[in-house]
Write a protein that holds these residues in place. Structure first.
Motif, PDB file in Angstrom:
ATOM      1  N   ASP A 487       0.827  -1.207   0.000  1.00  0.00           N
ATOM      2  CA  ASP A 487       0.000   0.000   0.000  1.00  0.00           C
ATOM      3  C   ASP A 487       0.863   1.259   0.000  1.00  0.00           C
ATOM      4  N   THR A 488       1.951   1.231   0.778  1.00  0.00           N
ATOM      5  CA  THR A 488       2.828   2.397   0.854  1.00  0.00           C
ATOM      6  C   THR A 488       3.471   2.700  -0.496  1.00  0.00           C
ATOM      7  N   VAL A 489       4.006   1.671  -1.144  1.00  0.00           N
ATOM      8  CA  VAL A 489       4.671   1.859  -2.438  1.00  0.00           C
ATOM      9  C   VAL A 489       3.688   2.343  -3.496  1.00  0.00           C
ATOM     10  N   MET A 490       2.499   1.748  -3.544  1.00  0.00           N
ATOM     11  CA  MET A 490       1.544   2.147  -4.581  1.00  0.00           C
ATOM     12  C   MET A 490       1.018   3.559  -4.331  1.00  0.00           C
ATOM     13  N   ALA A 491       0.917   3.975  -3.059  1.00  0.00           N
ATOM     14  CA  ALA A 491       0.499   5.344  -2.768  1.00  0.00           C
ATOM     15  C   ALA A 491       1.542   6.338  -3.260  1.00  0.00           C
ATOM     16  N   ARG A 526       3.219  -4.701 -10.427  1.00  0.00           N
ATOM     17  CA  ARG A 526       2.363  -3.515 -10.545  1.00  0.00           C
ATOM     18  C   ARG A 526       3.154  -2.304 -11.005  1.00  0.00           C
ATOM     19  N   LEU A 527       4.368  -2.146 -10.496  1.00  0.00           N
ATOM     20  CA  LEU A 527       5.194  -1.030 -10.936  1.00  0.00           C
ATOM     21  C   LEU A 527       5.586  -1.182 -12.407  1.00  0.00           C
ATOM     22  N   ARG A 528       5.844  -2.414 -12.812  1.00  0.00           N
ATOM     23  CA  ARG A 528       6.173  -2.643 -14.226  1.00  0.00           C
ATOM     24  C   ARG A 528       5.011  -2.219 -15.113  1.00  0.00           C
ATOM     25  N   ASP A 529       3.791  -2.577 -14.713  1.00  0.00           N
ATOM     26  CA  ASP A 529       2.612  -2.188 -15.486  1.00  0.00           C
ATOM     27  C   ASP A 529       2.440  -0.675 -15.514  1.00  0.00           C
ATOM     28  N   ALA A 530       2.926   0.010 -14.452  1.00  0.00           N
ATOM     29  CA  ALA A 530       2.800   1.462 -14.385  1.00  0.00           C
ATOM     30  C   ALA A 530       3.992   2.175 -15.014  1.00  0.00           C
ATOM     31  N   GLY A 531       4.941   1.405 -15.544  1.00  0.00           N
ATOM     32  CA  GLY A 531       6.104   2.011 -16.174  1.00  0.00           C
ATOM     33  C   GLY A 531       7.143   2.494 -15.194  1.00  0.00           C
ATOM     34  N   VAL A 532       7.163   1.927 -13.998  1.00  0.00           N
ATOM     35  CA  VAL A 532       8.130   2.317 -12.968  1.00  0.00           C
ATOM     36  C   VAL A 532       9.008   1.104 -12.643  1.00  0.00           C
ATOM     37  N   LYS A 533      10.304   1.343 -12.533  1.00  0.00           N
ATOM     38  CA  LYS A 533      11.229   0.276 -12.210  1.00  0.00           C
ATOM     39  C   LYS A 533      11.442   0.198 -10.698  1.00  0.00           C
ATOM     40  N   LEU A 534      11.509  -1.042 -10.201  1.00  0.00           N
ATOM     41  CA  LEU A 534      11.758  -1.278  -8.770  1.00  0.00           C
ATOM     42  C   LEU A 534      13.215  -1.681  -8.580  1.00  0.00           C
ATOM     43  N   HIS A 535      13.880  -1.024  -7.639  1.00  0.00           N
ATOM     44  CA  HIS A 535      15.269  -1.326  -7.311  1.00  0.00           C
ATOM     45  C   HIS A 535      15.371  -1.599  -5.808  1.00  0.00           C
ATOM     46  N   MET A 536      16.471  -2.206  -5.429  1.00  0.00           N
ATOM     47  CA  MET A 536      16.756  -2.438  -4.012  1.00  0.00           C
ATOM     48  C   MET A 536      18.185  -2.017  -3.727  1.00  0.00           C
ATOM     49  N   ALA A 537      18.426  -1.565  -2.506  1.00  0.00           N
ATOM     50  CA  ALA A 537      19.763  -1.130  -2.114  1.00  0.00           C
ATOM     51  C   ALA A 537      20.059  -1.590  -0.691  1.00  0.00           C
ATOM     52  N   GLU A 538      21.339  -1.850  -0.448  1.00  0.00           N
ATOM     53  CA  GLU A 538      21.822  -2.221   0.882  1.00  0.00           C
ATOM     54  C   GLU A 538      21.101  -3.435   1.447  1.00  0.00           C
ATOM     55  N   VAL A 539      20.901  -4.427   0.581  1.00  0.00           N
ATOM     56  CA  VAL A 539      20.276  -5.680   1.019  1.00  0.00           C
ATOM     57  C   VAL A 539      21.324  -6.497   1.768  1.00  0.00           C
ATOM     58  N   LYS A 540      21.012  -6.933   2.956  1.00  0.00           N
ATOM     59  CA  LYS A 540      21.976  -7.676   3.765  1.00  0.00           C
ATOM     60  C   LYS A 540      22.267  -9.041   3.149  1.00  0.00           C
ATOM     61  N   GLY A 541      23.487  -9.521   3.402  1.00  0.00           N
ATOM     62  CA  GLY A 541      23.940 -10.771   2.810  1.00  0.00           C
ATOM     63  C   GLY A 541      23.008 -11.947   3.026  1.00  0.00           C
ATOM     64  N   PRO A 542      22.609 -12.244   4.279  1.00  0.00           N
ATOM     65  CA  PRO A 542      21.719 -13.390   4.497  1.00  0.00           C
ATOM     66  C   PRO A 542      20.384 -13.251   3.766  1.00  0.00           C
TER      67      PRO A 542
END
Length: 598
Positions: A487-491, A526-542
């Motif tokens: 909900d937060t991301v789509m808002a 959903r972001l792909r359908d909206a033309g927005v790319k999703l990225h991630m940063a600082e993902v912990k090793g485990p």
């Protein structure tokens, strides 16, 4: 041989303590044992009285359990034995099973001790020490405070010389009120006198002794020996004045000799009836013991292993169950005395058990003249440290949710009994945890100018870009909060039409469970359908180790960046115009969780 010794010490920690054992260590342990024995004898009798058990049961619970804990425990100073809260919970659990003091009642207490020990041992072998974390500090504090009030109320009948009963404060008050006309004046005189004496010694004796020139440590130990003085004095007076013939309730005959070893009853119906109480006594006893052990260990820079403590306490309680004792755990006051007396290893506890055994052999005849009012006064003064009503106000002012949980536990324990109170407390603890983590705090962050640092846009003047949103997630992702993240991301997407990239900054994410993984897949789609790319940063090793072979990682429309700054530089690009804000701002209407923070 060294490897064998190390392996043996893993399961029997005493082996490790004995490697450097020498004469000075032995002297310190023996001295501590003598002091704790003097303190434990009256406490053991008093807590047996509180639990509705014959006095010798308290002594029996202070022998074999102490030896077993000395072998398997990891604390050098934790003094295991009967304690106030466990005794109160024992009395509450057995009230509907048999009449206090009868053979059936004692038999049920042995089952309860053995059952509690079995549960603790099983939890220790399964490395389940983390379960104690589900009892929050406010809930434990509320329960302990209410238990202290109930304990004090339950002992008033012995101070007044009347019959008392009841499992909660209302019942106890009703019983006492109906018998006020039957108060025994001599019993009241003894009980009140002992109470005033003990309270005076606790508050002022140490100061008086230090003012007289005694060393602080000696003064502290002498002030803690006041209950022994009270027991000896009132016992002699009761014998000399024949107070038993004047209506003063005495401890009565205490069997001489050591307890016989025997397995408790294994009647299925009794075990099923005692299951809830055994679970609660186990959890509360473990939390109380580990808290005391860790506090004292920290002062000596020693380490406590919670899972090994489960095993040690489990075996100690099972030992109590087969040797005629009641449930045991680590006592705060005794442990502090053990620490201050200089106990160097757990062997001090084993030596204390020997001291209790000697007392059981030679002191049972004079103990028959000990007034119960003395023991009641000893209990009331001892539990004074348990009652902490100001903590309710402090917790309420800091956190309304924790304050409600603490107050509810306290009130329900007082008016409904200890089992209801702690059960509600456990439910509230889990409920508060789920509520808080189901709405994880998150914040849109921007770059602090001329740095690699990122801060909340609501609190700092930072650089942002209309094509890029960096959302910092401040909680692990699991089934209870996965939908909230969606909900937060789509808002955010809905409120920024020009958005091209969303970066999830995951430095605070320690776990992504299966439900959260499905939510991430849904967000990506959903972001792909909206033309927005999703990225991630600082993902912990485990976390990355588990994500890298999933369908989500293969279908991710964006990239996984080592740092938030790397994501900022690459996605923003040098050619894009930089928007520098002079004041903190926030995207309008974005549901960013609780109040924004760093």
């Amino acid at each position: 041989m060294p490897m064998l010794s190390t392996r043996l010490a893993r399961w029997i920690p005493l082996v490790g303590w004995l490697r450097d054992y020498h004469r000075d260590t032995l002297t310190r342990d023996l001295l501590a044992a003598v002091i704790v024995t003097m303190m434990l004898v009256p406490q053991a009798l008093a807590y047996a009285l509180l639990a509705g058990l014959p006095p010798e049961v308290g002594l029996y619970a202070s022998m074999l359990p102490l030896v077993l804990y000395a072998l398997f425990g990891t604390s050098a100073t934790l003094a295991v034995g009967p304690v106030a809260v466990a005794s109160l919970m024992t009395a509450s659990a057995l009230a509907d099973i048999a009449v206090a003091g009868t053979a059936e009642y004692v038999g049920a207490a042995l089952v309860l001790a053995f059952f509690s020990g079995l549960l603790l041992l099983g939890m220790g072998l399964l490395r389940m020490g983390f379960l104690a974390n589900f009892l929050s500090h406010p809930v434990i504090s509320g329960f302990v405070t209410a238990s202290g009030i109930l304990i004090a109320a339950s002992q008033l009948s012995h101070i007044l010389g009347i019959r008392g009963s009841g499992n909660n404060l209302l019942e106890m008050a009703g019983t006492l009120g109906s018998q006020l006309g039957e108060v025994n004046a001599i019993t009241l005189l003894f009980g009140a006198g002992v109470w005033i004496f003990l309270l005076t010694c606790r508050r002022y004796l140490k100061g008086w002794l230090t003012a007289a020139g005694l060393a602080l440590r000696t003064a502290e130990l002498l002030s803690r020996a006041a209950p022994v003085v009270a027991v000896i004095t009132t016992t002699l007076l009761a014998w000399w004045l024949q107070l038993g013939q004047r209506g003063v309730a005495l401890v009565g005959e205490v069997p001489s000799g050591l307890p016989a070893l025997a397995l408790p009853s294994f009647e299925p119906s009794l075990w099923s009836t005692l299951l809830p109480a055994a679970v609660l006594i186990s959890l509360v006893g473990f939390v109380e013991s580990v808290s005391v052990a860790q506090t004292l260990a920290a002062k000596r820079r020693q380490r406590i292993d919670p899972n090994q403590e489960l095993i040690a306490l489990g075996l100690a309680n099972m030992g109590a169950g087969v040797s005629g004792g009641s449930p045991v755990s680590g006592g705060f006051s005794r442990s502090v005395v053990n620490f201050e007396a200089g106990a160097a290893t757990p062997l001090a506890g084993a030596f204390t058990a020997i001291g209790i055994a000697i007392a059981t052999l030679v002191l049972t005849e004079p103990l028959a003249y000990l007034p119960k009012a003395t023991l009641a006064a000893t209990i009331i003064v001892a539990i004074g440290t348990l009652i902490d009503l100001p903590a309710v106000r402090e917790t309420w002012s800091y956190s309304r949710a924790d304050g409600v949980a603490m107050l509810a536990t306290l009130v329900l324990t007082l008016v409904q009994g200890v089992e209801t109170g702690i059960l509600v407390g456990v439910v509230l603890s889990i409920g508060l945890h789920l509520y808080r983590t189901s709405q994880p705090h998150s914040a849109v962050v921007g770059r602090v100018p001329n740095s690699e640092h990122f801060r909340n846009v609501q609190r700092h003047a930072v650089e942002t870009d209309p094509r890029l949103v960096i959302l910092r997630v401040d909680e692990s992702l699991y089934f209870a909060n996965a939908r909230y993240l969606e909900d937060t991301v789509m808002a955010l997407t809905a409120h920024q039409p020009g958005l091209e990239h969303i970066v999830l900054a995951c430095q605070a994410v320690n776990v992504v469970d299966a439900s959260a993984l499905k939510s991430l897949e849904a967000i990506n789609a959903r972001l792909r359908d909206a033309g927005v790319k999703l990225h991630m940063a600082e993902v912990k090793g485990p976390v990355m180790d588990r994500l890298k072979d999933t369908e989500f990682c293969h279908e991710l429309t964006g990239q996984v960046f080592l740092s938030t700054y790397d994501a900022w530089r690459e996605l923003r690009g040098e050619a894009l115009p930089r928007q520098t804000l002079s004041q903190p701002m926030a995207p309008a209407g974005a549901p960013l969780g609780a109040a924004a923070s760093e």
